[in-house]
Design a protein around this motif. Structure first.
Motif, mmCIF file in Angstrom:
data_model
loop_
_atom_site.group_PDB
_atom_site.id
_atom_site.type_symbol
_atom_site.label_atom_id
_atom_site.label_comp_id
_atom_site.label_asym_id
_atom_site.label_seq_id
_atom_site.Cartn_x
_atom_site.Cartn_y
_atom_site.Cartn_z
ATOM 1 N N LYS A 26 0.869 -1.180 0.000
ATOM 2 C CA LYS A 26 0.000 0.000 0.000
ATOM 3 C C LYS A 26 0.905 1.230 0.000
ATOM 4 O O LYS A 26 1.707 1.395 -0.906
ATOM 5 C CB LYS A 26 -0.974 -0.016 1.166
ATOM 6 N N GLY A 54 -15.921 -7.767 4.564
ATOM 7 C CA GLY A 54 -15.155 -6.753 5.287
ATOM 8 C C GLY A 54 -13.714 -6.623 4.861
ATOM 9 O O GLY A 54 -12.951 -5.874 5.462
ATOM 10 N N GLY A 55 -13.299 -7.332 3.823
ATOM 11 C CA GLY A 55 -11.898 -7.304 3.411
ATOM 12 C C GLY A 55 -11.057 -8.183 4.321
ATOM 13 O O GLY A 55 -11.558 -9.118 4.929
ATOM 14 N N SER A 67 -5.063 -2.907 7.038
ATOM 15 C CA SER A 67 -6.401 -3.269 6.580
ATOM 16 C C SER A 67 -6.491 -3.163 5.059
ATOM 17 O O SER A 67 -6.002 -2.208 4.465
ATOM 18 C CB SER A 67 -7.420 -2.330 7.223
ATOM 19 N N LEU A 68 -7.113 -4.160 4.448
ATOM 20 C CA LEU A 68 -7.327 -4.177 3.003
ATOM 21 C C LEU A 68 -8.821 -4.254 2.728
ATOM 22 O O LEU A 68 -9.507 -5.153 3.214
ATOM 23 C CB LEU A 68 -6.660 -5.390 2.354
ATOM 24 N N SER A 69 -9.320 -3.307 1.962
ATOM 25 C CA SER A 69 -10.719 -3.374 1.535
ATOM 26 C C SER A 69 -10.856 -4.534 0.547
ATOM 27 O O SER A 69 -9.859 -5.125 0.120
ATOM 28 C CB SER A 69 -11.125 -2.062 0.856
ATOM 29 N N ARG A 70 -12.074 -4.831 0.158
ATOM 30 C CA ARG A 70 -12.279 -5.900 -0.828
ATOM 31 C C ARG A 70 -11.593 -5.578 -2.141
ATOM 32 O O ARG A 70 -10.996 -6.444 -2.770
ATOM 33 C CB ARG A 70 -13.772 -6.103 -1.067
ATOM 34 N N GLU A 71 -11.661 -4.323 -2.575
ATOM 35 C CA GLU A 71 -10.995 -3.920 -3.815
ATOM 36 C C GLU A 71 -9.478 -4.077 -3.694
ATOM 37 O O GLU A 71 -8.825 -4.558 -4.616
ATOM 38 C CB GLU A 71 -11.326 -2.465 -4.161
ATOM 39 N N GLU A 72 -8.923 -3.648 -2.568
ATOM 40 C CA GLU A 72 -7.486 -3.774 -2.352
ATOM 41 C C GLU A 72 -7.073 -5.235 -2.279
ATOM 42 O O GLU A 72 -6.021 -5.610 -2.783
ATOM 43 C CB GLU A 72 -7.070 -3.042 -1.073
#
Length: 88
Positions: A26, A54-55, A67-72
């Motif tokens: 990131k 929730g990633g 933390s990683l979102s679903r897109e990330e």
């Protein structure tokens, strides 16, 4: 060495030792090496959880939570697929 500048991970692949040297995850700088086995294990784990609403949370240095979102998460999976092609 092959430079990789993915959407989530950046680093370089060292063909001589067959490792991916992670320089950035990131927006955070890091210095880690991923062996083929480690990269595959991480990929398989993330792939099996890619639809979690929730990633995911990963750690750097086993201390810093990231933390990683679903897109990330999906972007990281794509980055790992690109990296896996470099291992022998």
């Amino acid at each position: 060495m092959s430079l990789i500048n993915g959407r989530i991970v950046a680093g370089e692949f060292d063909k001589e030792v067959n490792e991916f040297l992670v320089h950035k995850v990131k927006n955070l700088s890091t210095s880690s090496a991923l062996t083929k086995k480690q990269a595959l294990k991480l990929y398989n784990y993330l792939k099996s959880h890619e639809n979690d609403p929730g990633g995911q949370v990963i750690t750097l240095y086993d201390q810093m939570l990231l933390s990683l979102s679903r897109e990330e998460l999906n972007s990281l999976i794509c980055d790992l697929e690109e990296i896996q092609d470099l291992y022998h």
